[in-house]
Design a protein around this motif. Structure first.
Motif, PDB file in Angstrom:
ATOM      1  N   ARG A  76       0.832  -1.204   0.000  1.00 35.81           N
ATOM      2  CA  ARG A  76       0.000   0.000   0.000  1.00 35.81           C
ATOM      3  C   ARG A  76       0.871   1.261   0.000  1.00 35.81           C
ATOM      4  N   GLU A  77       1.898   1.288   0.852  1.00 30.20           N
ATOM      5  CA  GLU A  77       2.779   2.457   0.914  1.00 30.20           C
ATOM      6  C   GLU A  77       3.488   2.698  -0.414  1.00 30.20           C
ATOM      7  N   ALA A  78       3.974   1.635  -1.041  1.00 29.76           N
ATOM      8  CA  ALA A  78       4.652   1.785  -2.333  1.00 29.76           C
ATOM      9  C   ALA A  78       3.672   2.263  -3.406  1.00 29.76           C
ATOM     10  N   ALA A  79       2.460   1.726  -3.384  1.00 31.95           N
ATOM     11  CA  ALA A  79       1.459   2.137  -4.370  1.00 31.95           C
ATOM     12  C   ALA A  79       1.096   3.612  -4.205  1.00 31.95           C
ATOM     13  N   VAL A  80       0.961   4.064  -2.970  1.00 29.38           N
ATOM     14  CA  VAL A  80       0.648   5.472  -2.717  1.00 29.38           C
ATOM     15  C   VAL A  80       1.801   6.359  -3.185  1.00 29.38           C
ATOM     16  N   ARG A  81       3.028   5.951  -2.876  1.00 28.97           N
ATOM     17  CA  ARG A  81       4.171   6.756  -3.339  1.00 28.97           C
ATOM     18  C   ARG A  81       4.248   6.765  -4.866  1.00 28.97           C
ATOM     19  N   ALA A  82       3.969   5.640  -5.504  1.00 30.35           N
ATOM     20  CA  ALA A  82       3.987   5.590  -6.970  1.00 30.35           C
ATOM     21  C   ALA A  82       2.986   6.579  -7.557  1.00 30.35           C
ATOM     22  N   VAL A  83       1.804   6.640  -6.972  1.00 35.94           N
ATOM     23  CA  VAL A  83       0.783   7.577  -7.445  1.00 35.94           C
ATOM     24  C   VAL A  83       1.240   9.014  -7.227  1.00 35.94           C
ATOM     25  N   ARG A  84       1.825   9.281  -6.072  1.00 37.72           N
ATOM     26  CA  ARG A  84       2.313  10.645  -5.803  1.00 37.72           C
ATOM     27  C   ARG A  84       3.377  11.060  -6.804  1.00 37.72           C
ATOM     28  N   TRP A  85       4.260  10.134  -7.147  1.00 35.10           N
ATOM     29  CA  TRP A  85       5.328  10.470  -8.092  1.00 35.10           C
ATOM     30  C   TRP A  85       4.811  10.575  -9.514  1.00 35.10           C
TER      31      TRP A  85
END
Length: 169
Positions: free
Chosen positions: A125-134
């Protein structure tokens, strides 16, 4: 569960843990590159991601040892999926790193049980959220490449060169 089935499940979990650890090593390296090229406006975000990946890496080392494995070592260098000459490319690299990490954590979610599965789901979940932010874009099933129409990041399978930061040879 029979002894053989339990051993097979443990081996699959250890393989997925090692793949997650290898991805975290690559992400730490990749964020070193991102940090050197990112604009000042997103530098704190890059630093936070770098620190998060270092913490996950360190936790995975302990988990691999807890399962009786020898943690996979980081490579001295990794080949980047594309040149990173500026801040725009650094943002693209950060998104790519997070997508790759999400893929291996999805594999760990499938292989793990109990609290380890919960931790893997949180990391996904954390990686997916960061991917979306980037990237500014999201996918319906983060970390599940077969759902997104891309190649797999399955533990034990070689990811495509365009999907990861690969060890430099």
């Amino acid at each position: 569960m029979s002894g053989r089935a339990r051993d097979d499940a443990r081996a699959a979990e250890l393989t997925a843990l090692q793949a997650s650890l290898a991805a975290e090593h690559a992400a730490v390296y990749g964020y070193g590159v991102v940090g050197g090229r990112i604009g000042a406006a997103r530098r704190a975000e890059a630093r936070a991601a770098y620190d998060a990946h270092r913490a996950r890496r360190d936790a995975l080392i302990l988990e691999v040892r807890d399962l009786g494995g020898q943690p996979v070592a980081a490579n001295a260098a990794y080949a980047l999926p594309f040149p990173v000459p500026d801040s725009v490319a650094a943002v693209r690299l950060a998104a790519r790193l997070e997508e790759r990490v999400a893929g291996v954590y999805a594999d760990l979610v499938r292989a793990a049980t109990g609290t380890r599965r919960g931790a893997a789901a949180a990391a996904l979940r954390e990686a997916a959220v960061r991917a979306v932010r980037w990237s500014g874009e999201s996918v319906a099933f983060p970390g599940l490449a077969e759902r997104a129409g891309e190649g797999t990041g399955a533990a034990g399978a070689a990811p495509s060169a365009s999907a990861s930061v690969a060890p430099s040879r």
